[in-house]
Design an enzyme around this catalytic site. Structure first.
Site, PDB file in Angstrom:
ATOM      1  N   GLY A 104       7.399  -7.011 -14.484  1.00  0.00           N
ATOM      2  CA  GLY A 104       6.859  -8.114 -13.699  1.00  0.00           C
ATOM      3  C   GLY A 104       5.589  -7.775 -12.963  1.00  0.00           C
TER       4      GLY A 104
ATOM      5  CG  LEU B 166       1.714   5.369 -16.085  1.00  0.00           C
ATOM      6  CD1 LEU B 166       1.979   5.237 -17.581  1.00  0.00           C
ATOM      7  CD2 LEU B 166       2.505   6.531 -15.508  1.00  0.00           C
TER       8      LEU B 166
ATOM      9  N   GLY C 248       7.888  -2.366  -6.126  1.00  0.00           N
ATOM     10  CA  GLY C 248       8.295  -1.776  -7.385  1.00  0.00           C
ATOM     11  C   GLY C 248       9.257  -0.628  -7.145  1.00  0.00           C
ATOM     12  CB  ILE C 249      11.193   1.387  -9.364  1.00  0.00           C
ATOM     13  CG1 ILE C 249      12.323   2.407  -9.248  1.00  0.00           C
ATOM     14  CG2 ILE C 249      10.334   1.675 -10.588  1.00  0.00           C
ATOM     15  CD1 ILE C 249      13.300   2.345 -10.399  1.00  0.00           C
ATOM     16  N   GLY C 250      10.213   3.634  -7.201  1.00  0.00           N
ATOM     17  CA  GLY C 250       9.624   4.959  -7.088  1.00  0.00           C
ATOM     18  C   GLY C 250       9.430   5.414  -5.663  1.00  0.00           C
ATOM     19  N   GLY C 251       8.870   6.618  -5.526  1.00  0.00           N
ATOM     20  CA  GLY C 251       8.699   7.235  -4.218  1.00  0.00           C
ATOM     21  C   GLY C 251       7.760   6.486  -3.305  1.00  0.00           C
ATOM     22  CG  MET C 252       3.237   4.488  -2.990  1.00  0.00           C
ATOM     23  SD  MET C 252       3.375   2.739  -2.624  1.00  0.00           S
ATOM     24  CE  MET C 252       3.545   2.083  -4.284  1.00  0.00           C
TER      25      MET C 252
ATOM     26  CD  GLU D 276       9.945  -7.230 -11.689  1.00  0.00           C
ATOM     27  OE1 GLU D 276      10.138  -6.160 -12.284  1.00  0.00           O
ATOM     28  OE2 GLU D 276       9.108  -8.063 -12.055  1.00  0.00           O
TER      29      GLU D 276
END
Length: 456
Positions: free
Chosen positions: A341, A318, A218-222, A243
């Site tokens: 997704g 979240l 996915g997206i983000g720092g992690m 995706e």
């Protein structure tokens, strides 16, 4: 080939192109960086003469002109399949509405359920064969175009030509109007900061990845932290079926970790539906045969995900409640993003041979007043949207550990999730679990057992 005359005949100004929009129309924008910013601005200027025009978009890069307060008041009704930061701000002001869906079903909605009067999409310059490439946002552009009464393309010379795959372009014969934009630079994402918590979570996940795994991030720092750790690891022969293609994949590829040679589907190819990241990533994608752009009903198809072995799906959340439900798109009544997704890959990865799905979140966050709150909650606040039902959630990871929820009863789930919550909140979570009738003396977690008497 003789497409230059067709090009000249269809070339118009943005003002003339948006004249195709009539009161009551449904207008669809291209997704992500394929959003037609020049045409959007021109359409917003028609606010006085139009009414009841419904616009659909997907993660518009910024705030769409037609979603501004000036363009509202019933003139334009703006809707989004997945909120960008700008769309979130518009939603907070009541100027943007969310469309619930799971990403892989996007094309089917256009082919079966909804109408499009005018499609506006940003594209790469026409090639010698008369094709306009969708660049870094395939998504479900073709399905929208096939559904549209009028098709307008907005040419941007900065858009890379991303090879298919499938459904990655539209031919000039299918286009009604061509608009040449001011060639504004495409949206780039800054490298997301990686915190110590991200690193701790990433370390736990990378330990679970095996050679030959097929990765979805996915997206983000992690996820960035996972990519950086993989790039420095001993892992090899990894594949990509995702995706979203982000810079973390480029980092792994340049480190020699990604070969795609162990994939069962699209062997040798990095498969994706859209890309968001740096200019370096966009340059990497331009005319690169290693990468294959596909529509999302291909990338996010359950069958196409699970046909590859050892699929690893890694996504943020979240909040998670003690039942194992995952919320990744809203905080109470405030909508943040969308389902995207996450459901597709959480479900698909688990059904892959040797596959694993990971939902990751820090154990705590701060509210508007700066108060530290637990992100593992007894139950969600009213208005909070469930992205993954408890029956789908596989592994949940915080900086305090990793637990698998598959096959576990409600009391086992509560025990597992409390064990990876922040220690300051565990006693409170045990009390709530008792009240919810999902905690009993059979629980054996030493850190929380002292809170328990007998089964409630």
């Amino acid at each position: 080939m003789g497409f230059s005359s067709d090009y000249r005949n269809k070339l118009v100004s943005a003002t003339d192109a948006v004249a195709a929009v009539k009161p009551g129309d449904w207008v669809d924008y291209g997704a992500f960086c394929c959003a037609p910013e020049t045409l959007d601005a021109a359409l917003a200027k028609r606010q006085i003469e139009l009414w009841d025009v419904k616009v659909r978009a997907l993660a518009f890069p910024g705030i769409a002109a037609v979603s501004s307060e000036e363009a509202g008041n019933g003139r334009f009704i703006y809707n989004s399949w997945h909120f960008s930061g700008g769309e979130r701000k518009s939603h907070d002001k009541g100027n943007c509405h969310f469309i619930p869906f799971v990403y892989h079903e996007g094309p089917s909605h256009y082919r079966n359920n909804i109408r499009t009067d005018v499609c506006m999409v940003r594209v790469a310059p026409m090639d010698t064969f008369g094709n306009f490439n969708f660049g870094i946002a395939n998504s479900f552009q073709r399905a929208i175009i096939e559904n549209a009464r009028k098709v307008i393309v907005e040419v941007n010379e900065n858009m890379p030509r991303c090879l298919g795959g499938a459904e990655e372009s539209v031919h000039i014969s299918e286009v009604d109007f061509i608009v040449e934009s001011d060639n504004k630079a495409l949206l780039t994402l800054p490298d997301a900061p990686v915190t110590e918590v991200d690193k701790a979570i990433a370390t736990l996940i990378v330990e679970q990845i095996k050679d030959g795994a097929c990765i979805q991030l996915g997206i983000g720092g992690m996820p960035n932290a996972v990519g950086k750790l993989i790039a420095r690891s001993d892992l090899k022969n990894l594949g990509v079926h995702t995706e979203m293609l982000a810079d973390s994949y480029l980092e792994m590829y340049e480190a020699g970790k990604i070969t795609n040679n162990r994939k069962c589907l699209d062997k040798g190819k990095m498969v994706y539906a859209f890309a968001l990241g740096s200019q370096k990533l966009y340059e990497f994608l331009d005319n690169n045969p290693v990468c294959a752009s596909y529509p999302v009903d291909y990338t996010n198809s359950l069958h196409n995900i699970l046909v590859n072995d050892r699929v690893v799906s890694i996504n943020n959340a979240l909040e998670v409640d003690l039942y194992g439900q995952v919320s990744s798109e809203s905080s109470g009544y405030r909508h943040i993003t969308g389902t995207g997704g996450q459901f597709d890959f959480a479900y698909g990865a688990y059904h892959s041979q040797g596959g694993k799905s990971f939902i990751c979140l820090s154990s705590t966050t701060k509210d508007k007043e700066g108060k530290v709150i637990s992100r593992i909650k007894p139950v969600f606040n009213p208005g909070t949207i469930v992205t993954l039902p408890r029956s789908i959630t596989h592994n949940v990871v915080t900086e305090y550990g990793m637990v698998s929820l598959k096959g576990k009863s409600t009391w086992e789930r509560a025990e597992a999730l409390i064990s990876i919550a922040h220690p300051d909140f565990r006693d409170e979570l045990v009390q709530e679990a008792e009240r919810m009738k999902i905690w009993c003396a059979a629980n054996r977690n030493d850190e929380v057992l002292h809170m328990v008497g007998a089964c409630a």
